[in-house]
Design a protein around this motif. Structure first.
Motif, PDB file in Angstrom:
ATOM      1  N   THR A 275      24.519   6.052  -2.882  1.00  0.00           N
ATOM      2  CA  THR A 275      23.607   5.280  -1.707  1.00  0.00           C
ATOM      3  C   THR A 275      24.439   3.867  -1.478  1.00  0.00           C
ATOM      4  O   THR A 275      24.353   3.677  -0.493  1.00  0.00           O
ATOM      5  CB  THR A 275      22.150   4.856  -2.540  1.00  0.00           C
ATOM      6  OG1 THR A 275      21.557   6.158  -2.658  1.00  0.00           O
ATOM      7  CG2 THR A 275      21.591   4.209  -1.176  1.00  0.00           C
ATOM      8  N   TYR A 276      25.114   3.302  -2.601  1.00  0.00           N
ATOM      9  CA  TYR A 276      25.728   2.253  -2.619  1.00  0.00           C
ATOM     10  C   TYR A 276      27.225   2.317  -2.556  1.00  0.00           C
ATOM     11  O   TYR A 276      27.645   2.366  -3.798  1.00  0.00           O
ATOM     12  CB  TYR A 276      25.366   1.049  -3.118  1.00  0.00           C
ATOM     13  CG  TYR A 276      23.889   0.652  -3.012  1.00  0.00           C
ATOM     14  CD1 TYR A 276      23.527  -0.207  -2.049  1.00  0.00           C
ATOM     15  CD2 TYR A 276      22.800   1.329  -3.694  1.00  0.00           C
ATOM     16  CE1 TYR A 276      22.268  -0.294  -1.692  1.00  0.00           C
ATOM     17  CE2 TYR A 276      21.404   1.196  -3.171  1.00  0.00           C
ATOM     18  CZ  TYR A 276      21.212   0.148  -2.474  1.00  0.00           C
ATOM     19  OH  TYR A 276      20.036  -0.168  -1.941  1.00  0.00           O
ATOM     20  N   PRO A 277      28.120   3.031  -1.907  1.00  0.00           N
ATOM     21  CA  PRO A 277      29.445   3.525  -2.304  1.00  0.00           C
ATOM     22  C   PRO A 277      30.405   2.203  -2.766  1.00  0.00           C
ATOM     23  O   PRO A 277      31.239   2.577  -3.360  1.00  0.00           O
ATOM     24  CB  PRO A 277      30.023   3.953  -0.863  1.00  0.00           C
ATOM     25  CG  PRO A 277      28.868   4.386  -0.106  1.00  0.00           C
ATOM     26  CD  PRO A 277      27.809   3.408  -0.420  1.00  0.00           C
ATOM     27  N   GLY A 278      29.878   0.941  -2.169  1.00  0.00           N
ATOM     28  CA  GLY A 278      30.827  -0.127  -2.698  1.00  0.00           C
ATOM     29  C   GLY A 278      30.551  -0.512  -4.109  1.00  0.00           C
ATOM     30  O   GLY A 278      31.481  -1.484  -4.664  1.00  0.00           O
ATOM     31  N   ASP A 279      29.566   0.015  -4.844  1.00  0.00           N
ATOM     32  CA  ASP A 279      29.345  -0.522  -6.047  1.00  0.00           C
ATOM     33  C   ASP A 279      29.448   0.522  -7.209  1.00  0.00           C
ATOM     34  O   ASP A 279      29.012   0.847  -8.168  1.00  0.00           O
ATOM     35  CB  ASP A 279      27.738  -0.828  -5.913  1.00  0.00           C
ATOM     36  CG  ASP A 279      27.642  -1.902  -5.296  1.00  0.00           C
ATOM     37  OD1 ASP A 279      28.328  -2.823  -5.055  1.00  0.00           O
ATOM     38  OD2 ASP A 279      26.252  -2.328  -5.305  1.00  0.00           O
ATOM     39  N   ILE A 280      30.386   1.786  -6.658  1.00  0.00           N
ATOM     40  CA  ILE A 280      30.797   2.790  -7.632  1.00  0.00           C
ATOM     41  C   ILE A 280      31.121   2.261  -8.911  1.00  0.00           C
ATOM     42  O   ILE A 280      30.820   2.533 -10.033  1.00  0.00           O
ATOM     43  CB  ILE A 280      31.572   3.721  -6.927  1.00  0.00           C
ATOM     44  CG1 ILE A 280      30.942   4.419  -5.845  1.00  0.00           C
ATOM     45  CG2 ILE A 280      32.037   4.762  -8.140  1.00  0.00           C
ATOM     46  CD1 ILE A 280      31.689   5.339  -5.321  1.00  0.00           C
ATOM     47  N   VAL A 281      32.256   1.410  -9.000  1.00  0.00           N
ATOM     48  CA  VAL A 281      32.981   0.984 -10.118  1.00  0.00           C
ATOM     49  C   VAL A 281      31.959   0.085 -11.202  1.00  0.00           C
ATOM     50  O   VAL A 281      31.937   0.385 -12.097  1.00  0.00           O
ATOM     51  CB  VAL A 281      34.160   0.045  -9.739  1.00  0.00           C
ATOM     52  CG1 VAL A 281      34.839  -0.691 -11.027  1.00  0.00           C
ATOM     53  CG2 VAL A 281      35.214   0.881  -9.159  1.00  0.00           C
TER      54      VAL A 281
END
Length: 342
Positions: A275-281
């Motif tokens: 849902t939030y690809p920028g917060d994978i890490v």
């Protein structure tokens, strides 16, 4: 009457010998006073120099400092987002499911492992063969295959019945209604865990000295009492560290239940990551830290359980982490004082 010269000489020689024996032997002047040594407390003990150890310590500290500095200063890790996600309800719900699955699977797996281990140690060839086959099969099949197979079990057997073998059924039920995602995950992990726990328990039982079995049998104790009161308490000293190692592996294996539609800790992070690809890490870091916390808690419990069962088997109990810390600080202060004195 005159004395002959030979007789006179003989008397003089005898007198000379007697005088030499009665006269104390003269020794050179030597100072025979005891040497005064300094008190033991006043003597300085020079520590053994170990430059290699200090160099290795310095190198390790430099490497650790660089790693920590890189983790803190690298903006790619997004520590602000890590703090945002760490206590989010979605993550905590997934953590609760992970703990529930782990607890149920650990208990059921250990109970099943004890039964299978006793089957492998049984005198019945049928029980030994079936137990060995179970261990061989479940340790050979990957856990993810077991979970997916159980998840699709209803496609193979839509209804299950209980009755006389090859005869009429007393009652039947729909397998898909009972096999929920939680049930599938717990059963799959328990079946897999029982195979490994069986070998751990069997190894612990075999580690007990044979004389203990013979002494218990000589006293006429029932087999069940022998196992519960004599064999198992001694076997637990060997079983505990090995099974806790399995338990830590079980905690990490719960991440596979995501593939059977159960949103555990890893599944919740995976869902939020899509849902939030920028917060994978940062989400992966959240999962990593939570797994580190869980395994650390299990390791602390393992230490105290091992310490409990070490009573009577060792001359002194192993020190607790707090005692080790105090002893280490005291030793460090002593070394610093010695180095300063030199």
């Amino acid at each position: 009457m005159s004395e002959s010269p030979g007789t006179a000489v003989s008397l003089d020689a005898s007198k000379t010998t007697t005088d030499s024996l009665s006269t104390p032997l003269e020794l050179p002047d030597v100072d025979t006073a005891p040497q005064r040594s300094e008190p033991l407390a006043a003597q300085r003990v020079l520590p053994l120099r170990r430059p290699g150890r200090w160099i290795a310590t310095a190198v390790v500290l430099v490497v650790v400092a660089q790693i920590v500095h890189g983790l803190i200063t690298n903006s790619f890790y997004q520590w602000d987002r890590f703090a945002y996600w760490f206590f989010r309800p979605t993550i905590l719900d997934g953590l609760g499911i992970t703990l529930e699955v782990t607890a149920l699977s650990a208990v059921l797996g250990l109970l099943g492992g004890i039964v299978i281990a006793l089957g492998r140690l049984s005198r019945s060839p049928v029980l030994r063969a079936v137990s060995w086959t179970y261990v061989w099969a479940l340790r050979s099949i990957p856990l993810i295959v077991v979970l997916i197979f159980l998840y699709n079990f209803s496609a193979l057997y839509k209804t299950l019945s209980v009755g006389v073998p090859f005869g009429p059924a007393f009652f039947s039920f729909d397998e898909s209604r009972l096999a929920t995602d939680m049930v599938v995950a717990v059963i799959g992990l328990s079946l897999n865990e029982a195979a490994y726990a069986a070998e751990v328990v069997r190894g612990g039982i075999l580690s007990v000295d044979q004389g203990q079995h013979e002494a218990a049998a000589a006293l006429g104790l029932p087999k069940g009492y022998q196992f519960r009161k004599i064999v198992l308490p001694q076997a637990l000293r060997s079983i505990t560290p090995n099974y806790v190692n399995q338990l830590i592996g079980l905690i990490k294996s719960t991440s596979l239940v995501f593939y059977v539609s159960l949103f555990d800790l890893f599944g919740a992070a995976q869902t939020m990551g899509s849902t939030y690809p920028g917060d994978i890490v940062p989400l992966l870091l959240v999962v990593t830290v939570w797994y580190l916390i869980l395994t650390s808690i299990v390791s602390v419990v393992q230490f105290y359980v091992e310490r409990y069962y070490a009573r009577g088997a060792t001359r002194s109990l192993p020190p607790t982490p707090l005692q080790k810390l105090r002893a280490g600080l005291s030793d460090l202060r002593t070394r610093i004082r010695r180095e300063a004195a030199v």
